[in-house]
Design an enzyme around this catalytic site. Sequence first.
Site, mmCIF file in Angstrom:
data_model
loop_
_atom_site.group_PDB
_atom_site.id
_atom_site.type_symbol
_atom_site.label_atom_id
_atom_site.label_comp_id
_atom_site.label_asym_id
_atom_site.label_seq_id
_atom_site.Cartn_x
_atom_site.Cartn_y
_atom_site.Cartn_z
ATOM 1 N N ASP A 63 123.924 56.850 38.596
ATOM 2 C CA ASP A 63 122.646 56.261 38.191
ATOM 3 C C ASP A 63 122.963 55.290 37.061
ATOM 4 O OD1 ASP A 63 120.240 55.674 36.915
ATOM 5 O OD2 ASP A 63 119.380 57.640 37.364
ATOM 6 N N TYR A 155 108.376 44.739 35.567
ATOM 7 C CA TYR A 155 109.492 44.177 36.354
ATOM 8 C C TYR A 155 109.795 42.738 35.925
ATOM 9 C CZ TYR A 155 111.991 42.672 40.624
ATOM 10 O OH TYR A 155 112.902 42.162 41.515
ATOM 11 N N LYS A 159 113.316 41.023 34.470
ATOM 12 C CA LYS A 159 114.026 39.946 35.172
ATOM 13 C C LYS A 159 114.140 38.697 34.306
ATOM 14 C CE LYS A 159 115.104 42.406 38.643
ATOM 15 N NZ LYS A 159 116.514 42.680 38.950
HETATM 16 P P1 NAP Z 1 116.182 47.846 47.522
HETATM 17 O O1 NAP Z 1 116.261 47.493 48.970
HETATM 18 O O2 NAP Z 1 115.040 48.649 47.033
HETATM 19 O O3 NAP Z 1 117.562 48.560 47.127
HETATM 20 C C1 NAP Z 1 117.739 48.960 45.802
HETATM 21 C C2 NAP Z 1 119.163 49.400 45.593
HETATM 22 O O4 NAP Z 1 119.316 49.714 44.190
HETATM 23 C C3 NAP Z 1 119.530 50.635 46.366
HETATM 24 O O5 NAP Z 1 120.882 50.546 46.758
HETATM 25 C C4 NAP Z 1 119.352 51.752 45.319
HETATM 26 O O6 NAP Z 1 120.197 52.873 45.524
HETATM 27 C C5 NAP Z 1 119.796 51.043 44.079
HETATM 28 N N1 NAP Z 1 119.296 51.657 42.859
HETATM 29 C C6 NAP Z 1 118.018 51.774 42.436
HETATM 30 N N2 NAP Z 1 117.988 52.415 41.250
HETATM 31 C C7 NAP Z 1 119.268 52.702 40.934
HETATM 32 C C8 NAP Z 1 119.893 53.356 39.850
HETATM 33 N N3 NAP Z 1 119.175 53.867 38.836
HETATM 34 N N4 NAP Z 1 121.232 53.477 39.847
HETATM 35 C C9 NAP Z 1 121.989 52.978 40.860
HETATM 36 N N5 NAP Z 1 121.446 52.352 41.922
HETATM 37 C C10 NAP Z 1 120.111 52.237 41.950
HETATM 38 O O7 NAP Z 1 116.204 46.540 46.610
HETATM 39 P P2 NAP Z 1 116.577 45.028 46.960
HETATM 40 O O8 NAP Z 1 115.364 44.349 47.439
HETATM 41 O O9 NAP Z 1 117.835 44.981 47.733
HETATM 42 O O10 NAP Z 1 116.828 44.493 45.468
HETATM 43 C C11 NAP Z 1 118.119 44.426 44.893
HETATM 44 C C12 NAP Z 1 118.021 43.615 43.604
HETATM 45 O O11 NAP Z 1 117.487 42.331 43.901
HETATM 46 C C13 NAP Z 1 117.091 44.232 42.560
HETATM 47 O O12 NAP Z 1 117.609 44.029 41.276
HETATM 48 C C14 NAP Z 1 115.814 43.440 42.739
HETATM 49 O O13 NAP Z 1 115.061 43.408 41.557
HETATM 50 C C15 NAP Z 1 116.360 42.073 43.088
HETATM 51 N N6 NAP Z 1 115.427 41.214 43.822
HETATM 52 C C16 NAP Z 1 114.838 41.637 44.981
HETATM 53 C C17 NAP Z 1 113.948 40.794 45.634
HETATM 54 C C18 NAP Z 1 113.243 41.177 46.908
HETATM 55 O O14 NAP Z 1 112.275 40.476 47.296
HETATM 56 N N7 NAP Z 1 113.657 42.196 47.621
HETATM 57 C C19 NAP Z 1 113.677 39.540 45.104
HETATM 58 C C20 NAP Z 1 114.315 39.135 43.927
HETATM 59 C C21 NAP Z 1 115.187 40.000 43.316
HETATM 60 P P3 NAP Z 1 119.697 54.171 46.367
HETATM 61 O O15 NAP Z 1 119.493 53.667 47.769
HETATM 62 O O16 NAP Z 1 120.806 55.126 46.280
HETATM 63 O O17 NAP Z 1 118.426 54.602 45.737
#
Ligand code: NAP
Length: 247
Positions: A63, A155, A159
Site C-alpha cells: 500500500d 482528488y 493532482k
Molecule cells: P484504476 O483502474 O482504478 O486502478 C488503480 C490502480 O491503483 C490499481 O492497480 C490499484 O491497485 C492501485 N492502487 C490504488 N490504491 C493503491 C494503494 N494505496 N497502494 C498501491 N496501489 C494502489 O485507476 P486508473 O484509472 O488506471 O488510474 C491510474 C492513475 O491515473 C491514477 O493516479 C489516476 O488518478 C490517474 N488518472 C486516471 C484517469 C482516468 O480517467 N482513469 C485520468 C487521469 C488520471 P489494486 O487493484 O490492488 O487496488
Amino acid sequence: MTLENQTCVVTGASRGIGRAIAEDLGAEGANVVVNYRSSEAEAHDVVDAIEDLGGSAVAIQADVSDMDAVREMRDRTERAFGGADVLVNNAGLTVDKKFEHMTREDWDTVMEVNLGGVFNCTNAFFDDIKAADHGRLINISSVVGQQGNYGQANYATTKSGLFGFTRTIALELASSGSTANCVAPGFVETDMLETVPERVKEKILRRIPLDRFATVEDVSGIVRFVASEESSYMTGQILAVNGGMEW
Ligand code: NAP
C-alpha cells in the site's frame, strides 16, 4: 528495445493505466516491478503478460500510503533487479462528493494515497533514481488537476499538488542528470471512469475535441517515451494527454 537492463517500478500496476504502462515498459526490455495493493491475481497476470513478451517482472504488494511497506518494496526491488532507474507514481484513487458533503475522512483518504503515496515512493527510491544513468521520476497527474472537476475537490487538489512537487524534484535532481516529469491524462477508459455516472460522461465527452475518451495505450505510450533516453533534455514538464481539452 529502449529500456534494456533498466529497472522500472510502476505503482498501481495491477489494473488500468498502470497495467498498460508496466506492459509497455516490459515490452521495451525493462525489468518491471508490478506494484499493487489488493488485486493479487491481476498483478500476477501482468507479470505473466510481460514474461510472455520476453521481459522480466515481479509483482510486489505494498500500500503506497504505508511508508514501511514502501521501504520493503524498495528493498525487494533491489534484491530482484538492482536499484530502480525509473519510478512511475501511478497508484491513485477517488472518493467523489460535492464539497458540501465531503468529510475530513474523504479528504484524508485521497491525500494519503495520491500525495502521501507519491511522497513515500519518491522518498524510498530517490537515491536510486539520482544514482541511475538516466533516472526518471514520472508522476501521473490528471487534467482534473489543471481544470478542477465537479465533486472532486480532494482528488483535484492531489493532482494539482503533483505539479509543484514535480517541478521542485526536477530542480533537485537536475545536477545528477535524472529528470522528473508529470503526465496529465484526460479521461481514460478504466475502472476509475466506470464510477462516473453516464450523464456526466456524456457531458465530459462534449468537451473533448478528439471526441473520445483516452485508451490506456494513449497514456502508456507517452510514459514509455518519458522513461526512455530520448526524453533526456525534458524535465519539470507537464505532458497533457487529453484529446485537446483546454486548461
Ligand atoms: P484504476 O483502474 O482504478 O486502478 C488503480 C490502480 O491503483 C490499481 O492497480 C490499484 O491497485 C492501485 N492502487 C490504488 N490504491 C493503491 C494503494 N494505496 N497502494 C498501491 N496501489 C494502489 O485507476 P486508473 O484509472 O488506471 O488510474 C491510474 C492513475 O491515473 C491514477 O493516479 C489516476 O488518478 C490517474 N488518472 C486516471 C484517469 C482516468 O480517467 N482513469 C485520468 C487521469 C488520471 P489494486 O487493484 O490492488 O487496488
